[in-house]
Design a protein around this motif. Sequence first.
Motif, short mmCIF file in Angstrom:
data_model
loop_
_atom_site.label_atom_id
_atom_site.label_comp_id
_atom_site.label_asym_id
_atom_site.label_seq_id
_atom_site.Cartn_x
_atom_site.Cartn_y
_atom_site.Cartn_z
N ASP A 3 0.82 -1.21 0.00
CA ASP A 3 0.00 0.00 0.00
C ASP A 3 0.86 1.26 0.00
O ASP A 3 0.58 2.23 -0.71
CB ASP A 3 -0.92 0.00 1.23
CG ASP A 3 -2.00 -1.06 1.15
OD1 ASP A 3 -2.03 -1.79 0.14
OD2 ASP A 3 -2.81 -1.15 2.09
N LEU A 4 1.91 1.23 0.80
CA LEU A 4 2.78 2.39 0.92
C LEU A 4 3.44 2.72 -0.41
O LEU A 4 3.59 3.89 -0.78
CB LEU A 4 3.84 2.14 2.00
CG LEU A 4 4.78 3.31 2.30
CD1 LEU A 4 3.98 4.52 2.77
CD2 LEU A 4 5.81 2.91 3.34
N THR A 5 3.82 1.66 -1.17
CA THR A 5 4.47 1.88 -2.47
C THR A 5 3.51 2.56 -3.44
O THR A 5 3.88 3.51 -4.14
CB THR A 5 4.96 0.55 -3.06
OG1 THR A 5 5.87 -0.07 -2.14
CG2 THR A 5 5.68 0.78 -4.39
N PHE A 6 2.27 2.07 -3.50
CA PHE A 6 1.26 2.67 -4.37
C PHE A 6 1.06 4.15 -4.03
O PHE A 6 1.00 5.03 -4.91
CB PHE A 6 -0.07 1.94 -4.24
CG PHE A 6 -0.20 0.73 -5.11
CD1 PHE A 6 -0.20 0.85 -6.50
CD2 PHE A 6 -0.32 -0.54 -4.55
CE1 PHE A 6 -0.33 -0.27 -7.31
CE2 PHE A 6 -0.43 -1.66 -5.36
CZ PHE A 6 -0.45 -1.53 -6.74
N GLN A 7 0.93 4.42 -2.75
CA GLN A 7 0.69 5.80 -2.31
C GLN A 7 1.88 6.70 -2.61
O GLN A 7 1.72 7.86 -3.00
CB GLN A 7 0.34 5.82 -0.83
CG GLN A 7 -0.99 5.15 -0.51
CD GLN A 7 -1.24 5.01 0.97
OE1 GLN A 7 -0.48 5.51 1.79
NE2 GLN A 7 -2.31 4.32 1.33
N THR A 8 3.08 6.14 -2.46
CA THR A 8 4.29 6.91 -2.75
C THR A 8 4.37 7.24 -4.23
O THR A 8 4.76 8.36 -4.61
CB THR A 8 5.53 6.12 -2.31
OG1 THR A 8 5.44 5.81 -0.91
CG2 THR A 8 6.80 6.91 -2.56
N ILE A 9 3.98 6.31 -5.08
CA ILE A 9 3.99 6.55 -6.53
C ILE A 9 3.03 7.70 -6.87
O ILE A 9 3.36 8.60 -7.65
CB ILE A 9 3.59 5.28 -7.30
CG1 ILE A 9 4.70 4.23 -7.19
CG2 ILE A 9 3.29 5.59 -8.77
CD1 ILE A 9 4.32 2.88 -7.75
N ALA A 10 1.84 7.67 -6.28
CA ALA A 10 0.85 8.72 -6.54
C ALA A 10 1.37 10.08 -6.10
O ALA A 10 1.22 11.08 -6.83
CB ALA A 10 -0.46 8.39 -5.83
N ILE A 11 1.97 10.14 -4.93
CA ILE A 11 2.50 11.41 -4.44
C ILE A 11 3.64 11.90 -5.34
O ILE A 11 3.75 13.10 -5.63
CB ILE A 11 2.99 11.26 -2.98
CG1 ILE A 11 1.82 10.93 -2.04
CG2 ILE A 11 3.71 12.52 -2.52
CD1 ILE A 11 0.81 12.04 -1.90
N ALA A 12 4.49 10.96 -5.79
CA ALA A 12 5.62 11.33 -6.65
C ALA A 12 5.12 11.91 -7.98
O ALA A 12 5.68 12.89 -8.49
CB ALA A 12 6.50 10.11 -6.91
N ILE A 13 4.06 11.30 -8.53
CA ILE A 13 3.48 11.82 -9.79
C ILE A 13 2.98 13.25 -9.58
O ILE A 13 3.21 14.14 -10.40
CB ILE A 13 2.33 10.91 -10.27
CG1 ILE A 13 2.89 9.55 -10.71
CG2 ILE A 13 1.55 11.57 -11.41
CD1 ILE A 13 1.82 8.52 -10.99
N TYR A 14 2.31 13.45 -8.47
CA TYR A 14 1.77 14.78 -8.16
C TYR A 14 2.90 15.80 -8.01
O TYR A 14 2.84 16.90 -8.58
CB TYR A 14 0.94 14.71 -6.88
CG TYR A 14 0.66 16.06 -6.28
CD1 TYR A 14 -0.30 16.90 -6.85
CD2 TYR A 14 1.37 16.53 -5.18
CE1 TYR A 14 -0.54 18.16 -6.32
CE2 TYR A 14 1.13 17.78 -4.64
CZ TYR A 14 0.18 18.59 -5.22
OH TYR A 14 -0.06 19.82 -4.70
N MET A 15 3.92 15.46 -7.26
CA MET A 15 5.03 16.38 -7.04
C MET A 15 5.72 16.74 -8.36
O MET A 15 6.07 17.89 -8.62
CB MET A 15 6.04 15.77 -6.07
CG MET A 15 5.54 15.62 -4.65
SD MET A 15 5.32 17.22 -3.86
CE MET A 15 5.07 16.72 -2.16
N ALA A 16 5.92 15.72 -9.21
CA ALA A 16 6.56 15.96 -10.50
C ALA A 16 5.71 16.91 -11.36
O ALA A 16 6.24 17.79 -12.05
CB ALA A 16 6.77 14.64 -11.23
N ALA A 17 4.39 16.74 -11.31
CA ALA A 17 3.50 17.61 -12.07
C ALA A 17 3.61 19.05 -11.60
O ALA A 17 3.64 19.99 -12.41
CB ALA A 17 2.06 17.12 -11.96
N MET A 18 3.68 19.26 -10.29
CA MET A 18 3.78 20.61 -9.76
C MET A 18 5.10 21.27 -10.18
O MET A 18 5.12 22.45 -10.57
CB MET A 18 3.69 20.60 -8.23
CG MET A 18 2.34 20.13 -7.69
SD MET A 18 0.93 21.10 -8.26
CE MET A 18 0.30 20.03 -9.59
#
Length: 501
Positions: A3-18
Amino acid sequence: MSDLTFQTIAIAIYMAAMLGIGYIAYRRTNNIDDYMLADRGLKPWVAALSAGASDMSGWLLMGLPGAIYLGGMHESWIGIGLLVGAWLNWKFVAPRLRSYTAISQNAITIPSFFEKRLKDSKHLLRIACAVIILVFFTFYVSSGMVAAGKFFEASFGWQYLAGMGFVAVITLLYTLFGGFLGASLTDMVQGVLMVIALIAVPIVAVTRIGDPSTLATRITDVNPEAFNLFSSFTENGAGVALLAIISAAAWGLGYFGQPHIIVRFMALRTPGEAKVARRIGVGWMLVSTIGAVLTALIGIAYFADEPLDKASSETVFLLLSQVFFHPLIAGLVLAAVLAAIMSTMSSQLIVCSSALVEDLYNITGRKASPKALVMLGRAGVLLVAIVAALLALNPNSSILDLVAFAWAGFGAAFGPIVLLSLYWRKLTAVGGFAGMVSGAVVVFIWGNIDALTGALYEIVPGFIVALVVAIVVSKATHRPNPTIDAEFSEMEAEVGSKVTA
């Protein structure tokens, strides 16, 4: 994957977009007007969503749900007051401020507008504004860093300081380089993400827990007064309860003086576009606030067996999103919380930067190239962020308390002066200065005395004192000024609304 890996991927995508949006804005930023006001080129939906996202911050997804989870619906008076205040702000301030700031020698910050509108040759207004902005926004930015630390602590098990530092660095990067345009574009994306998350969590929760009537029964079993807007009357008596409601609803007064919100009005393409922006912005705010309230109420039912304590109540939205969604989707929902936090921080840092460069450095008379001014602006962002981070080192700080203090400071110091500047041509520089300083002082003193703060939110006495002082002093010092009269009449003609002198 965990679960933590999935959530980390989502956060990383968001940060990269910003960061990507910040880079795009960086390529389009060539001078200080671009950096501070996007050259007055914001489209209505960008202005509306960025104003909403920069306004609500971690308060909407953490502070408000936490307060309602603990106290029930009577805590939602803050949201009601804010909704009314936001509508009034878009309706009565936005078009006039957009018009008047352009007419008054193209003022690109609130302090410079006050100085040019009131013809303050001594720069007293501009200096006072800049100091008030730096003081209260440092507390405001600090609240965002506290929210960031609590976010990563609750969601990923990080150390509080690590989470706080991580979000601070990412926000700094896209704000440092993207400026106002970068902050506004990221705010728009973040506003969309926030409202989707606030709609999704209560809908999915209801379908998973049971039908609405069953859910309501479970909520009232835990807190019989959960749905009662006026429960404080029976708990505390009419007098205390009435003051509490006035204090909560008075948050709406603060809108008229929030620099990071009303600067969006100044950046609109035309005054007429304020109407479209108002409908989008207030609609977004209404849906988002309802979602936050429903999320808190659902949390009361879901955590009935193991209630959250006061310290963790502000994470109820985070916890529910992790319970009801696939880890990747939960990660995107969590990114909405980061969106709320980061959008507000970036907007506030830009206003602080403008206060340091446009309102303090420029009045010294020193000459600097456009690129040098932009670099000074970025240095100002970094300086304020460092001070705010030092204030946020205490993990026990309350997000809502920090926001409340800063919100009151701006609302009382700037709100009356903004309204008088736009609707009363006889406001003087001395009257504006006296009102502004008196409002800020009242908030600072009142807000640091527990007995007073507990009785009445400091924005109420601060706003009243500032308004009265500004009017009384202006009446005593007013002298006819043809330039002020001409500009005021031109503004009225442009917005198509006449008022009596």
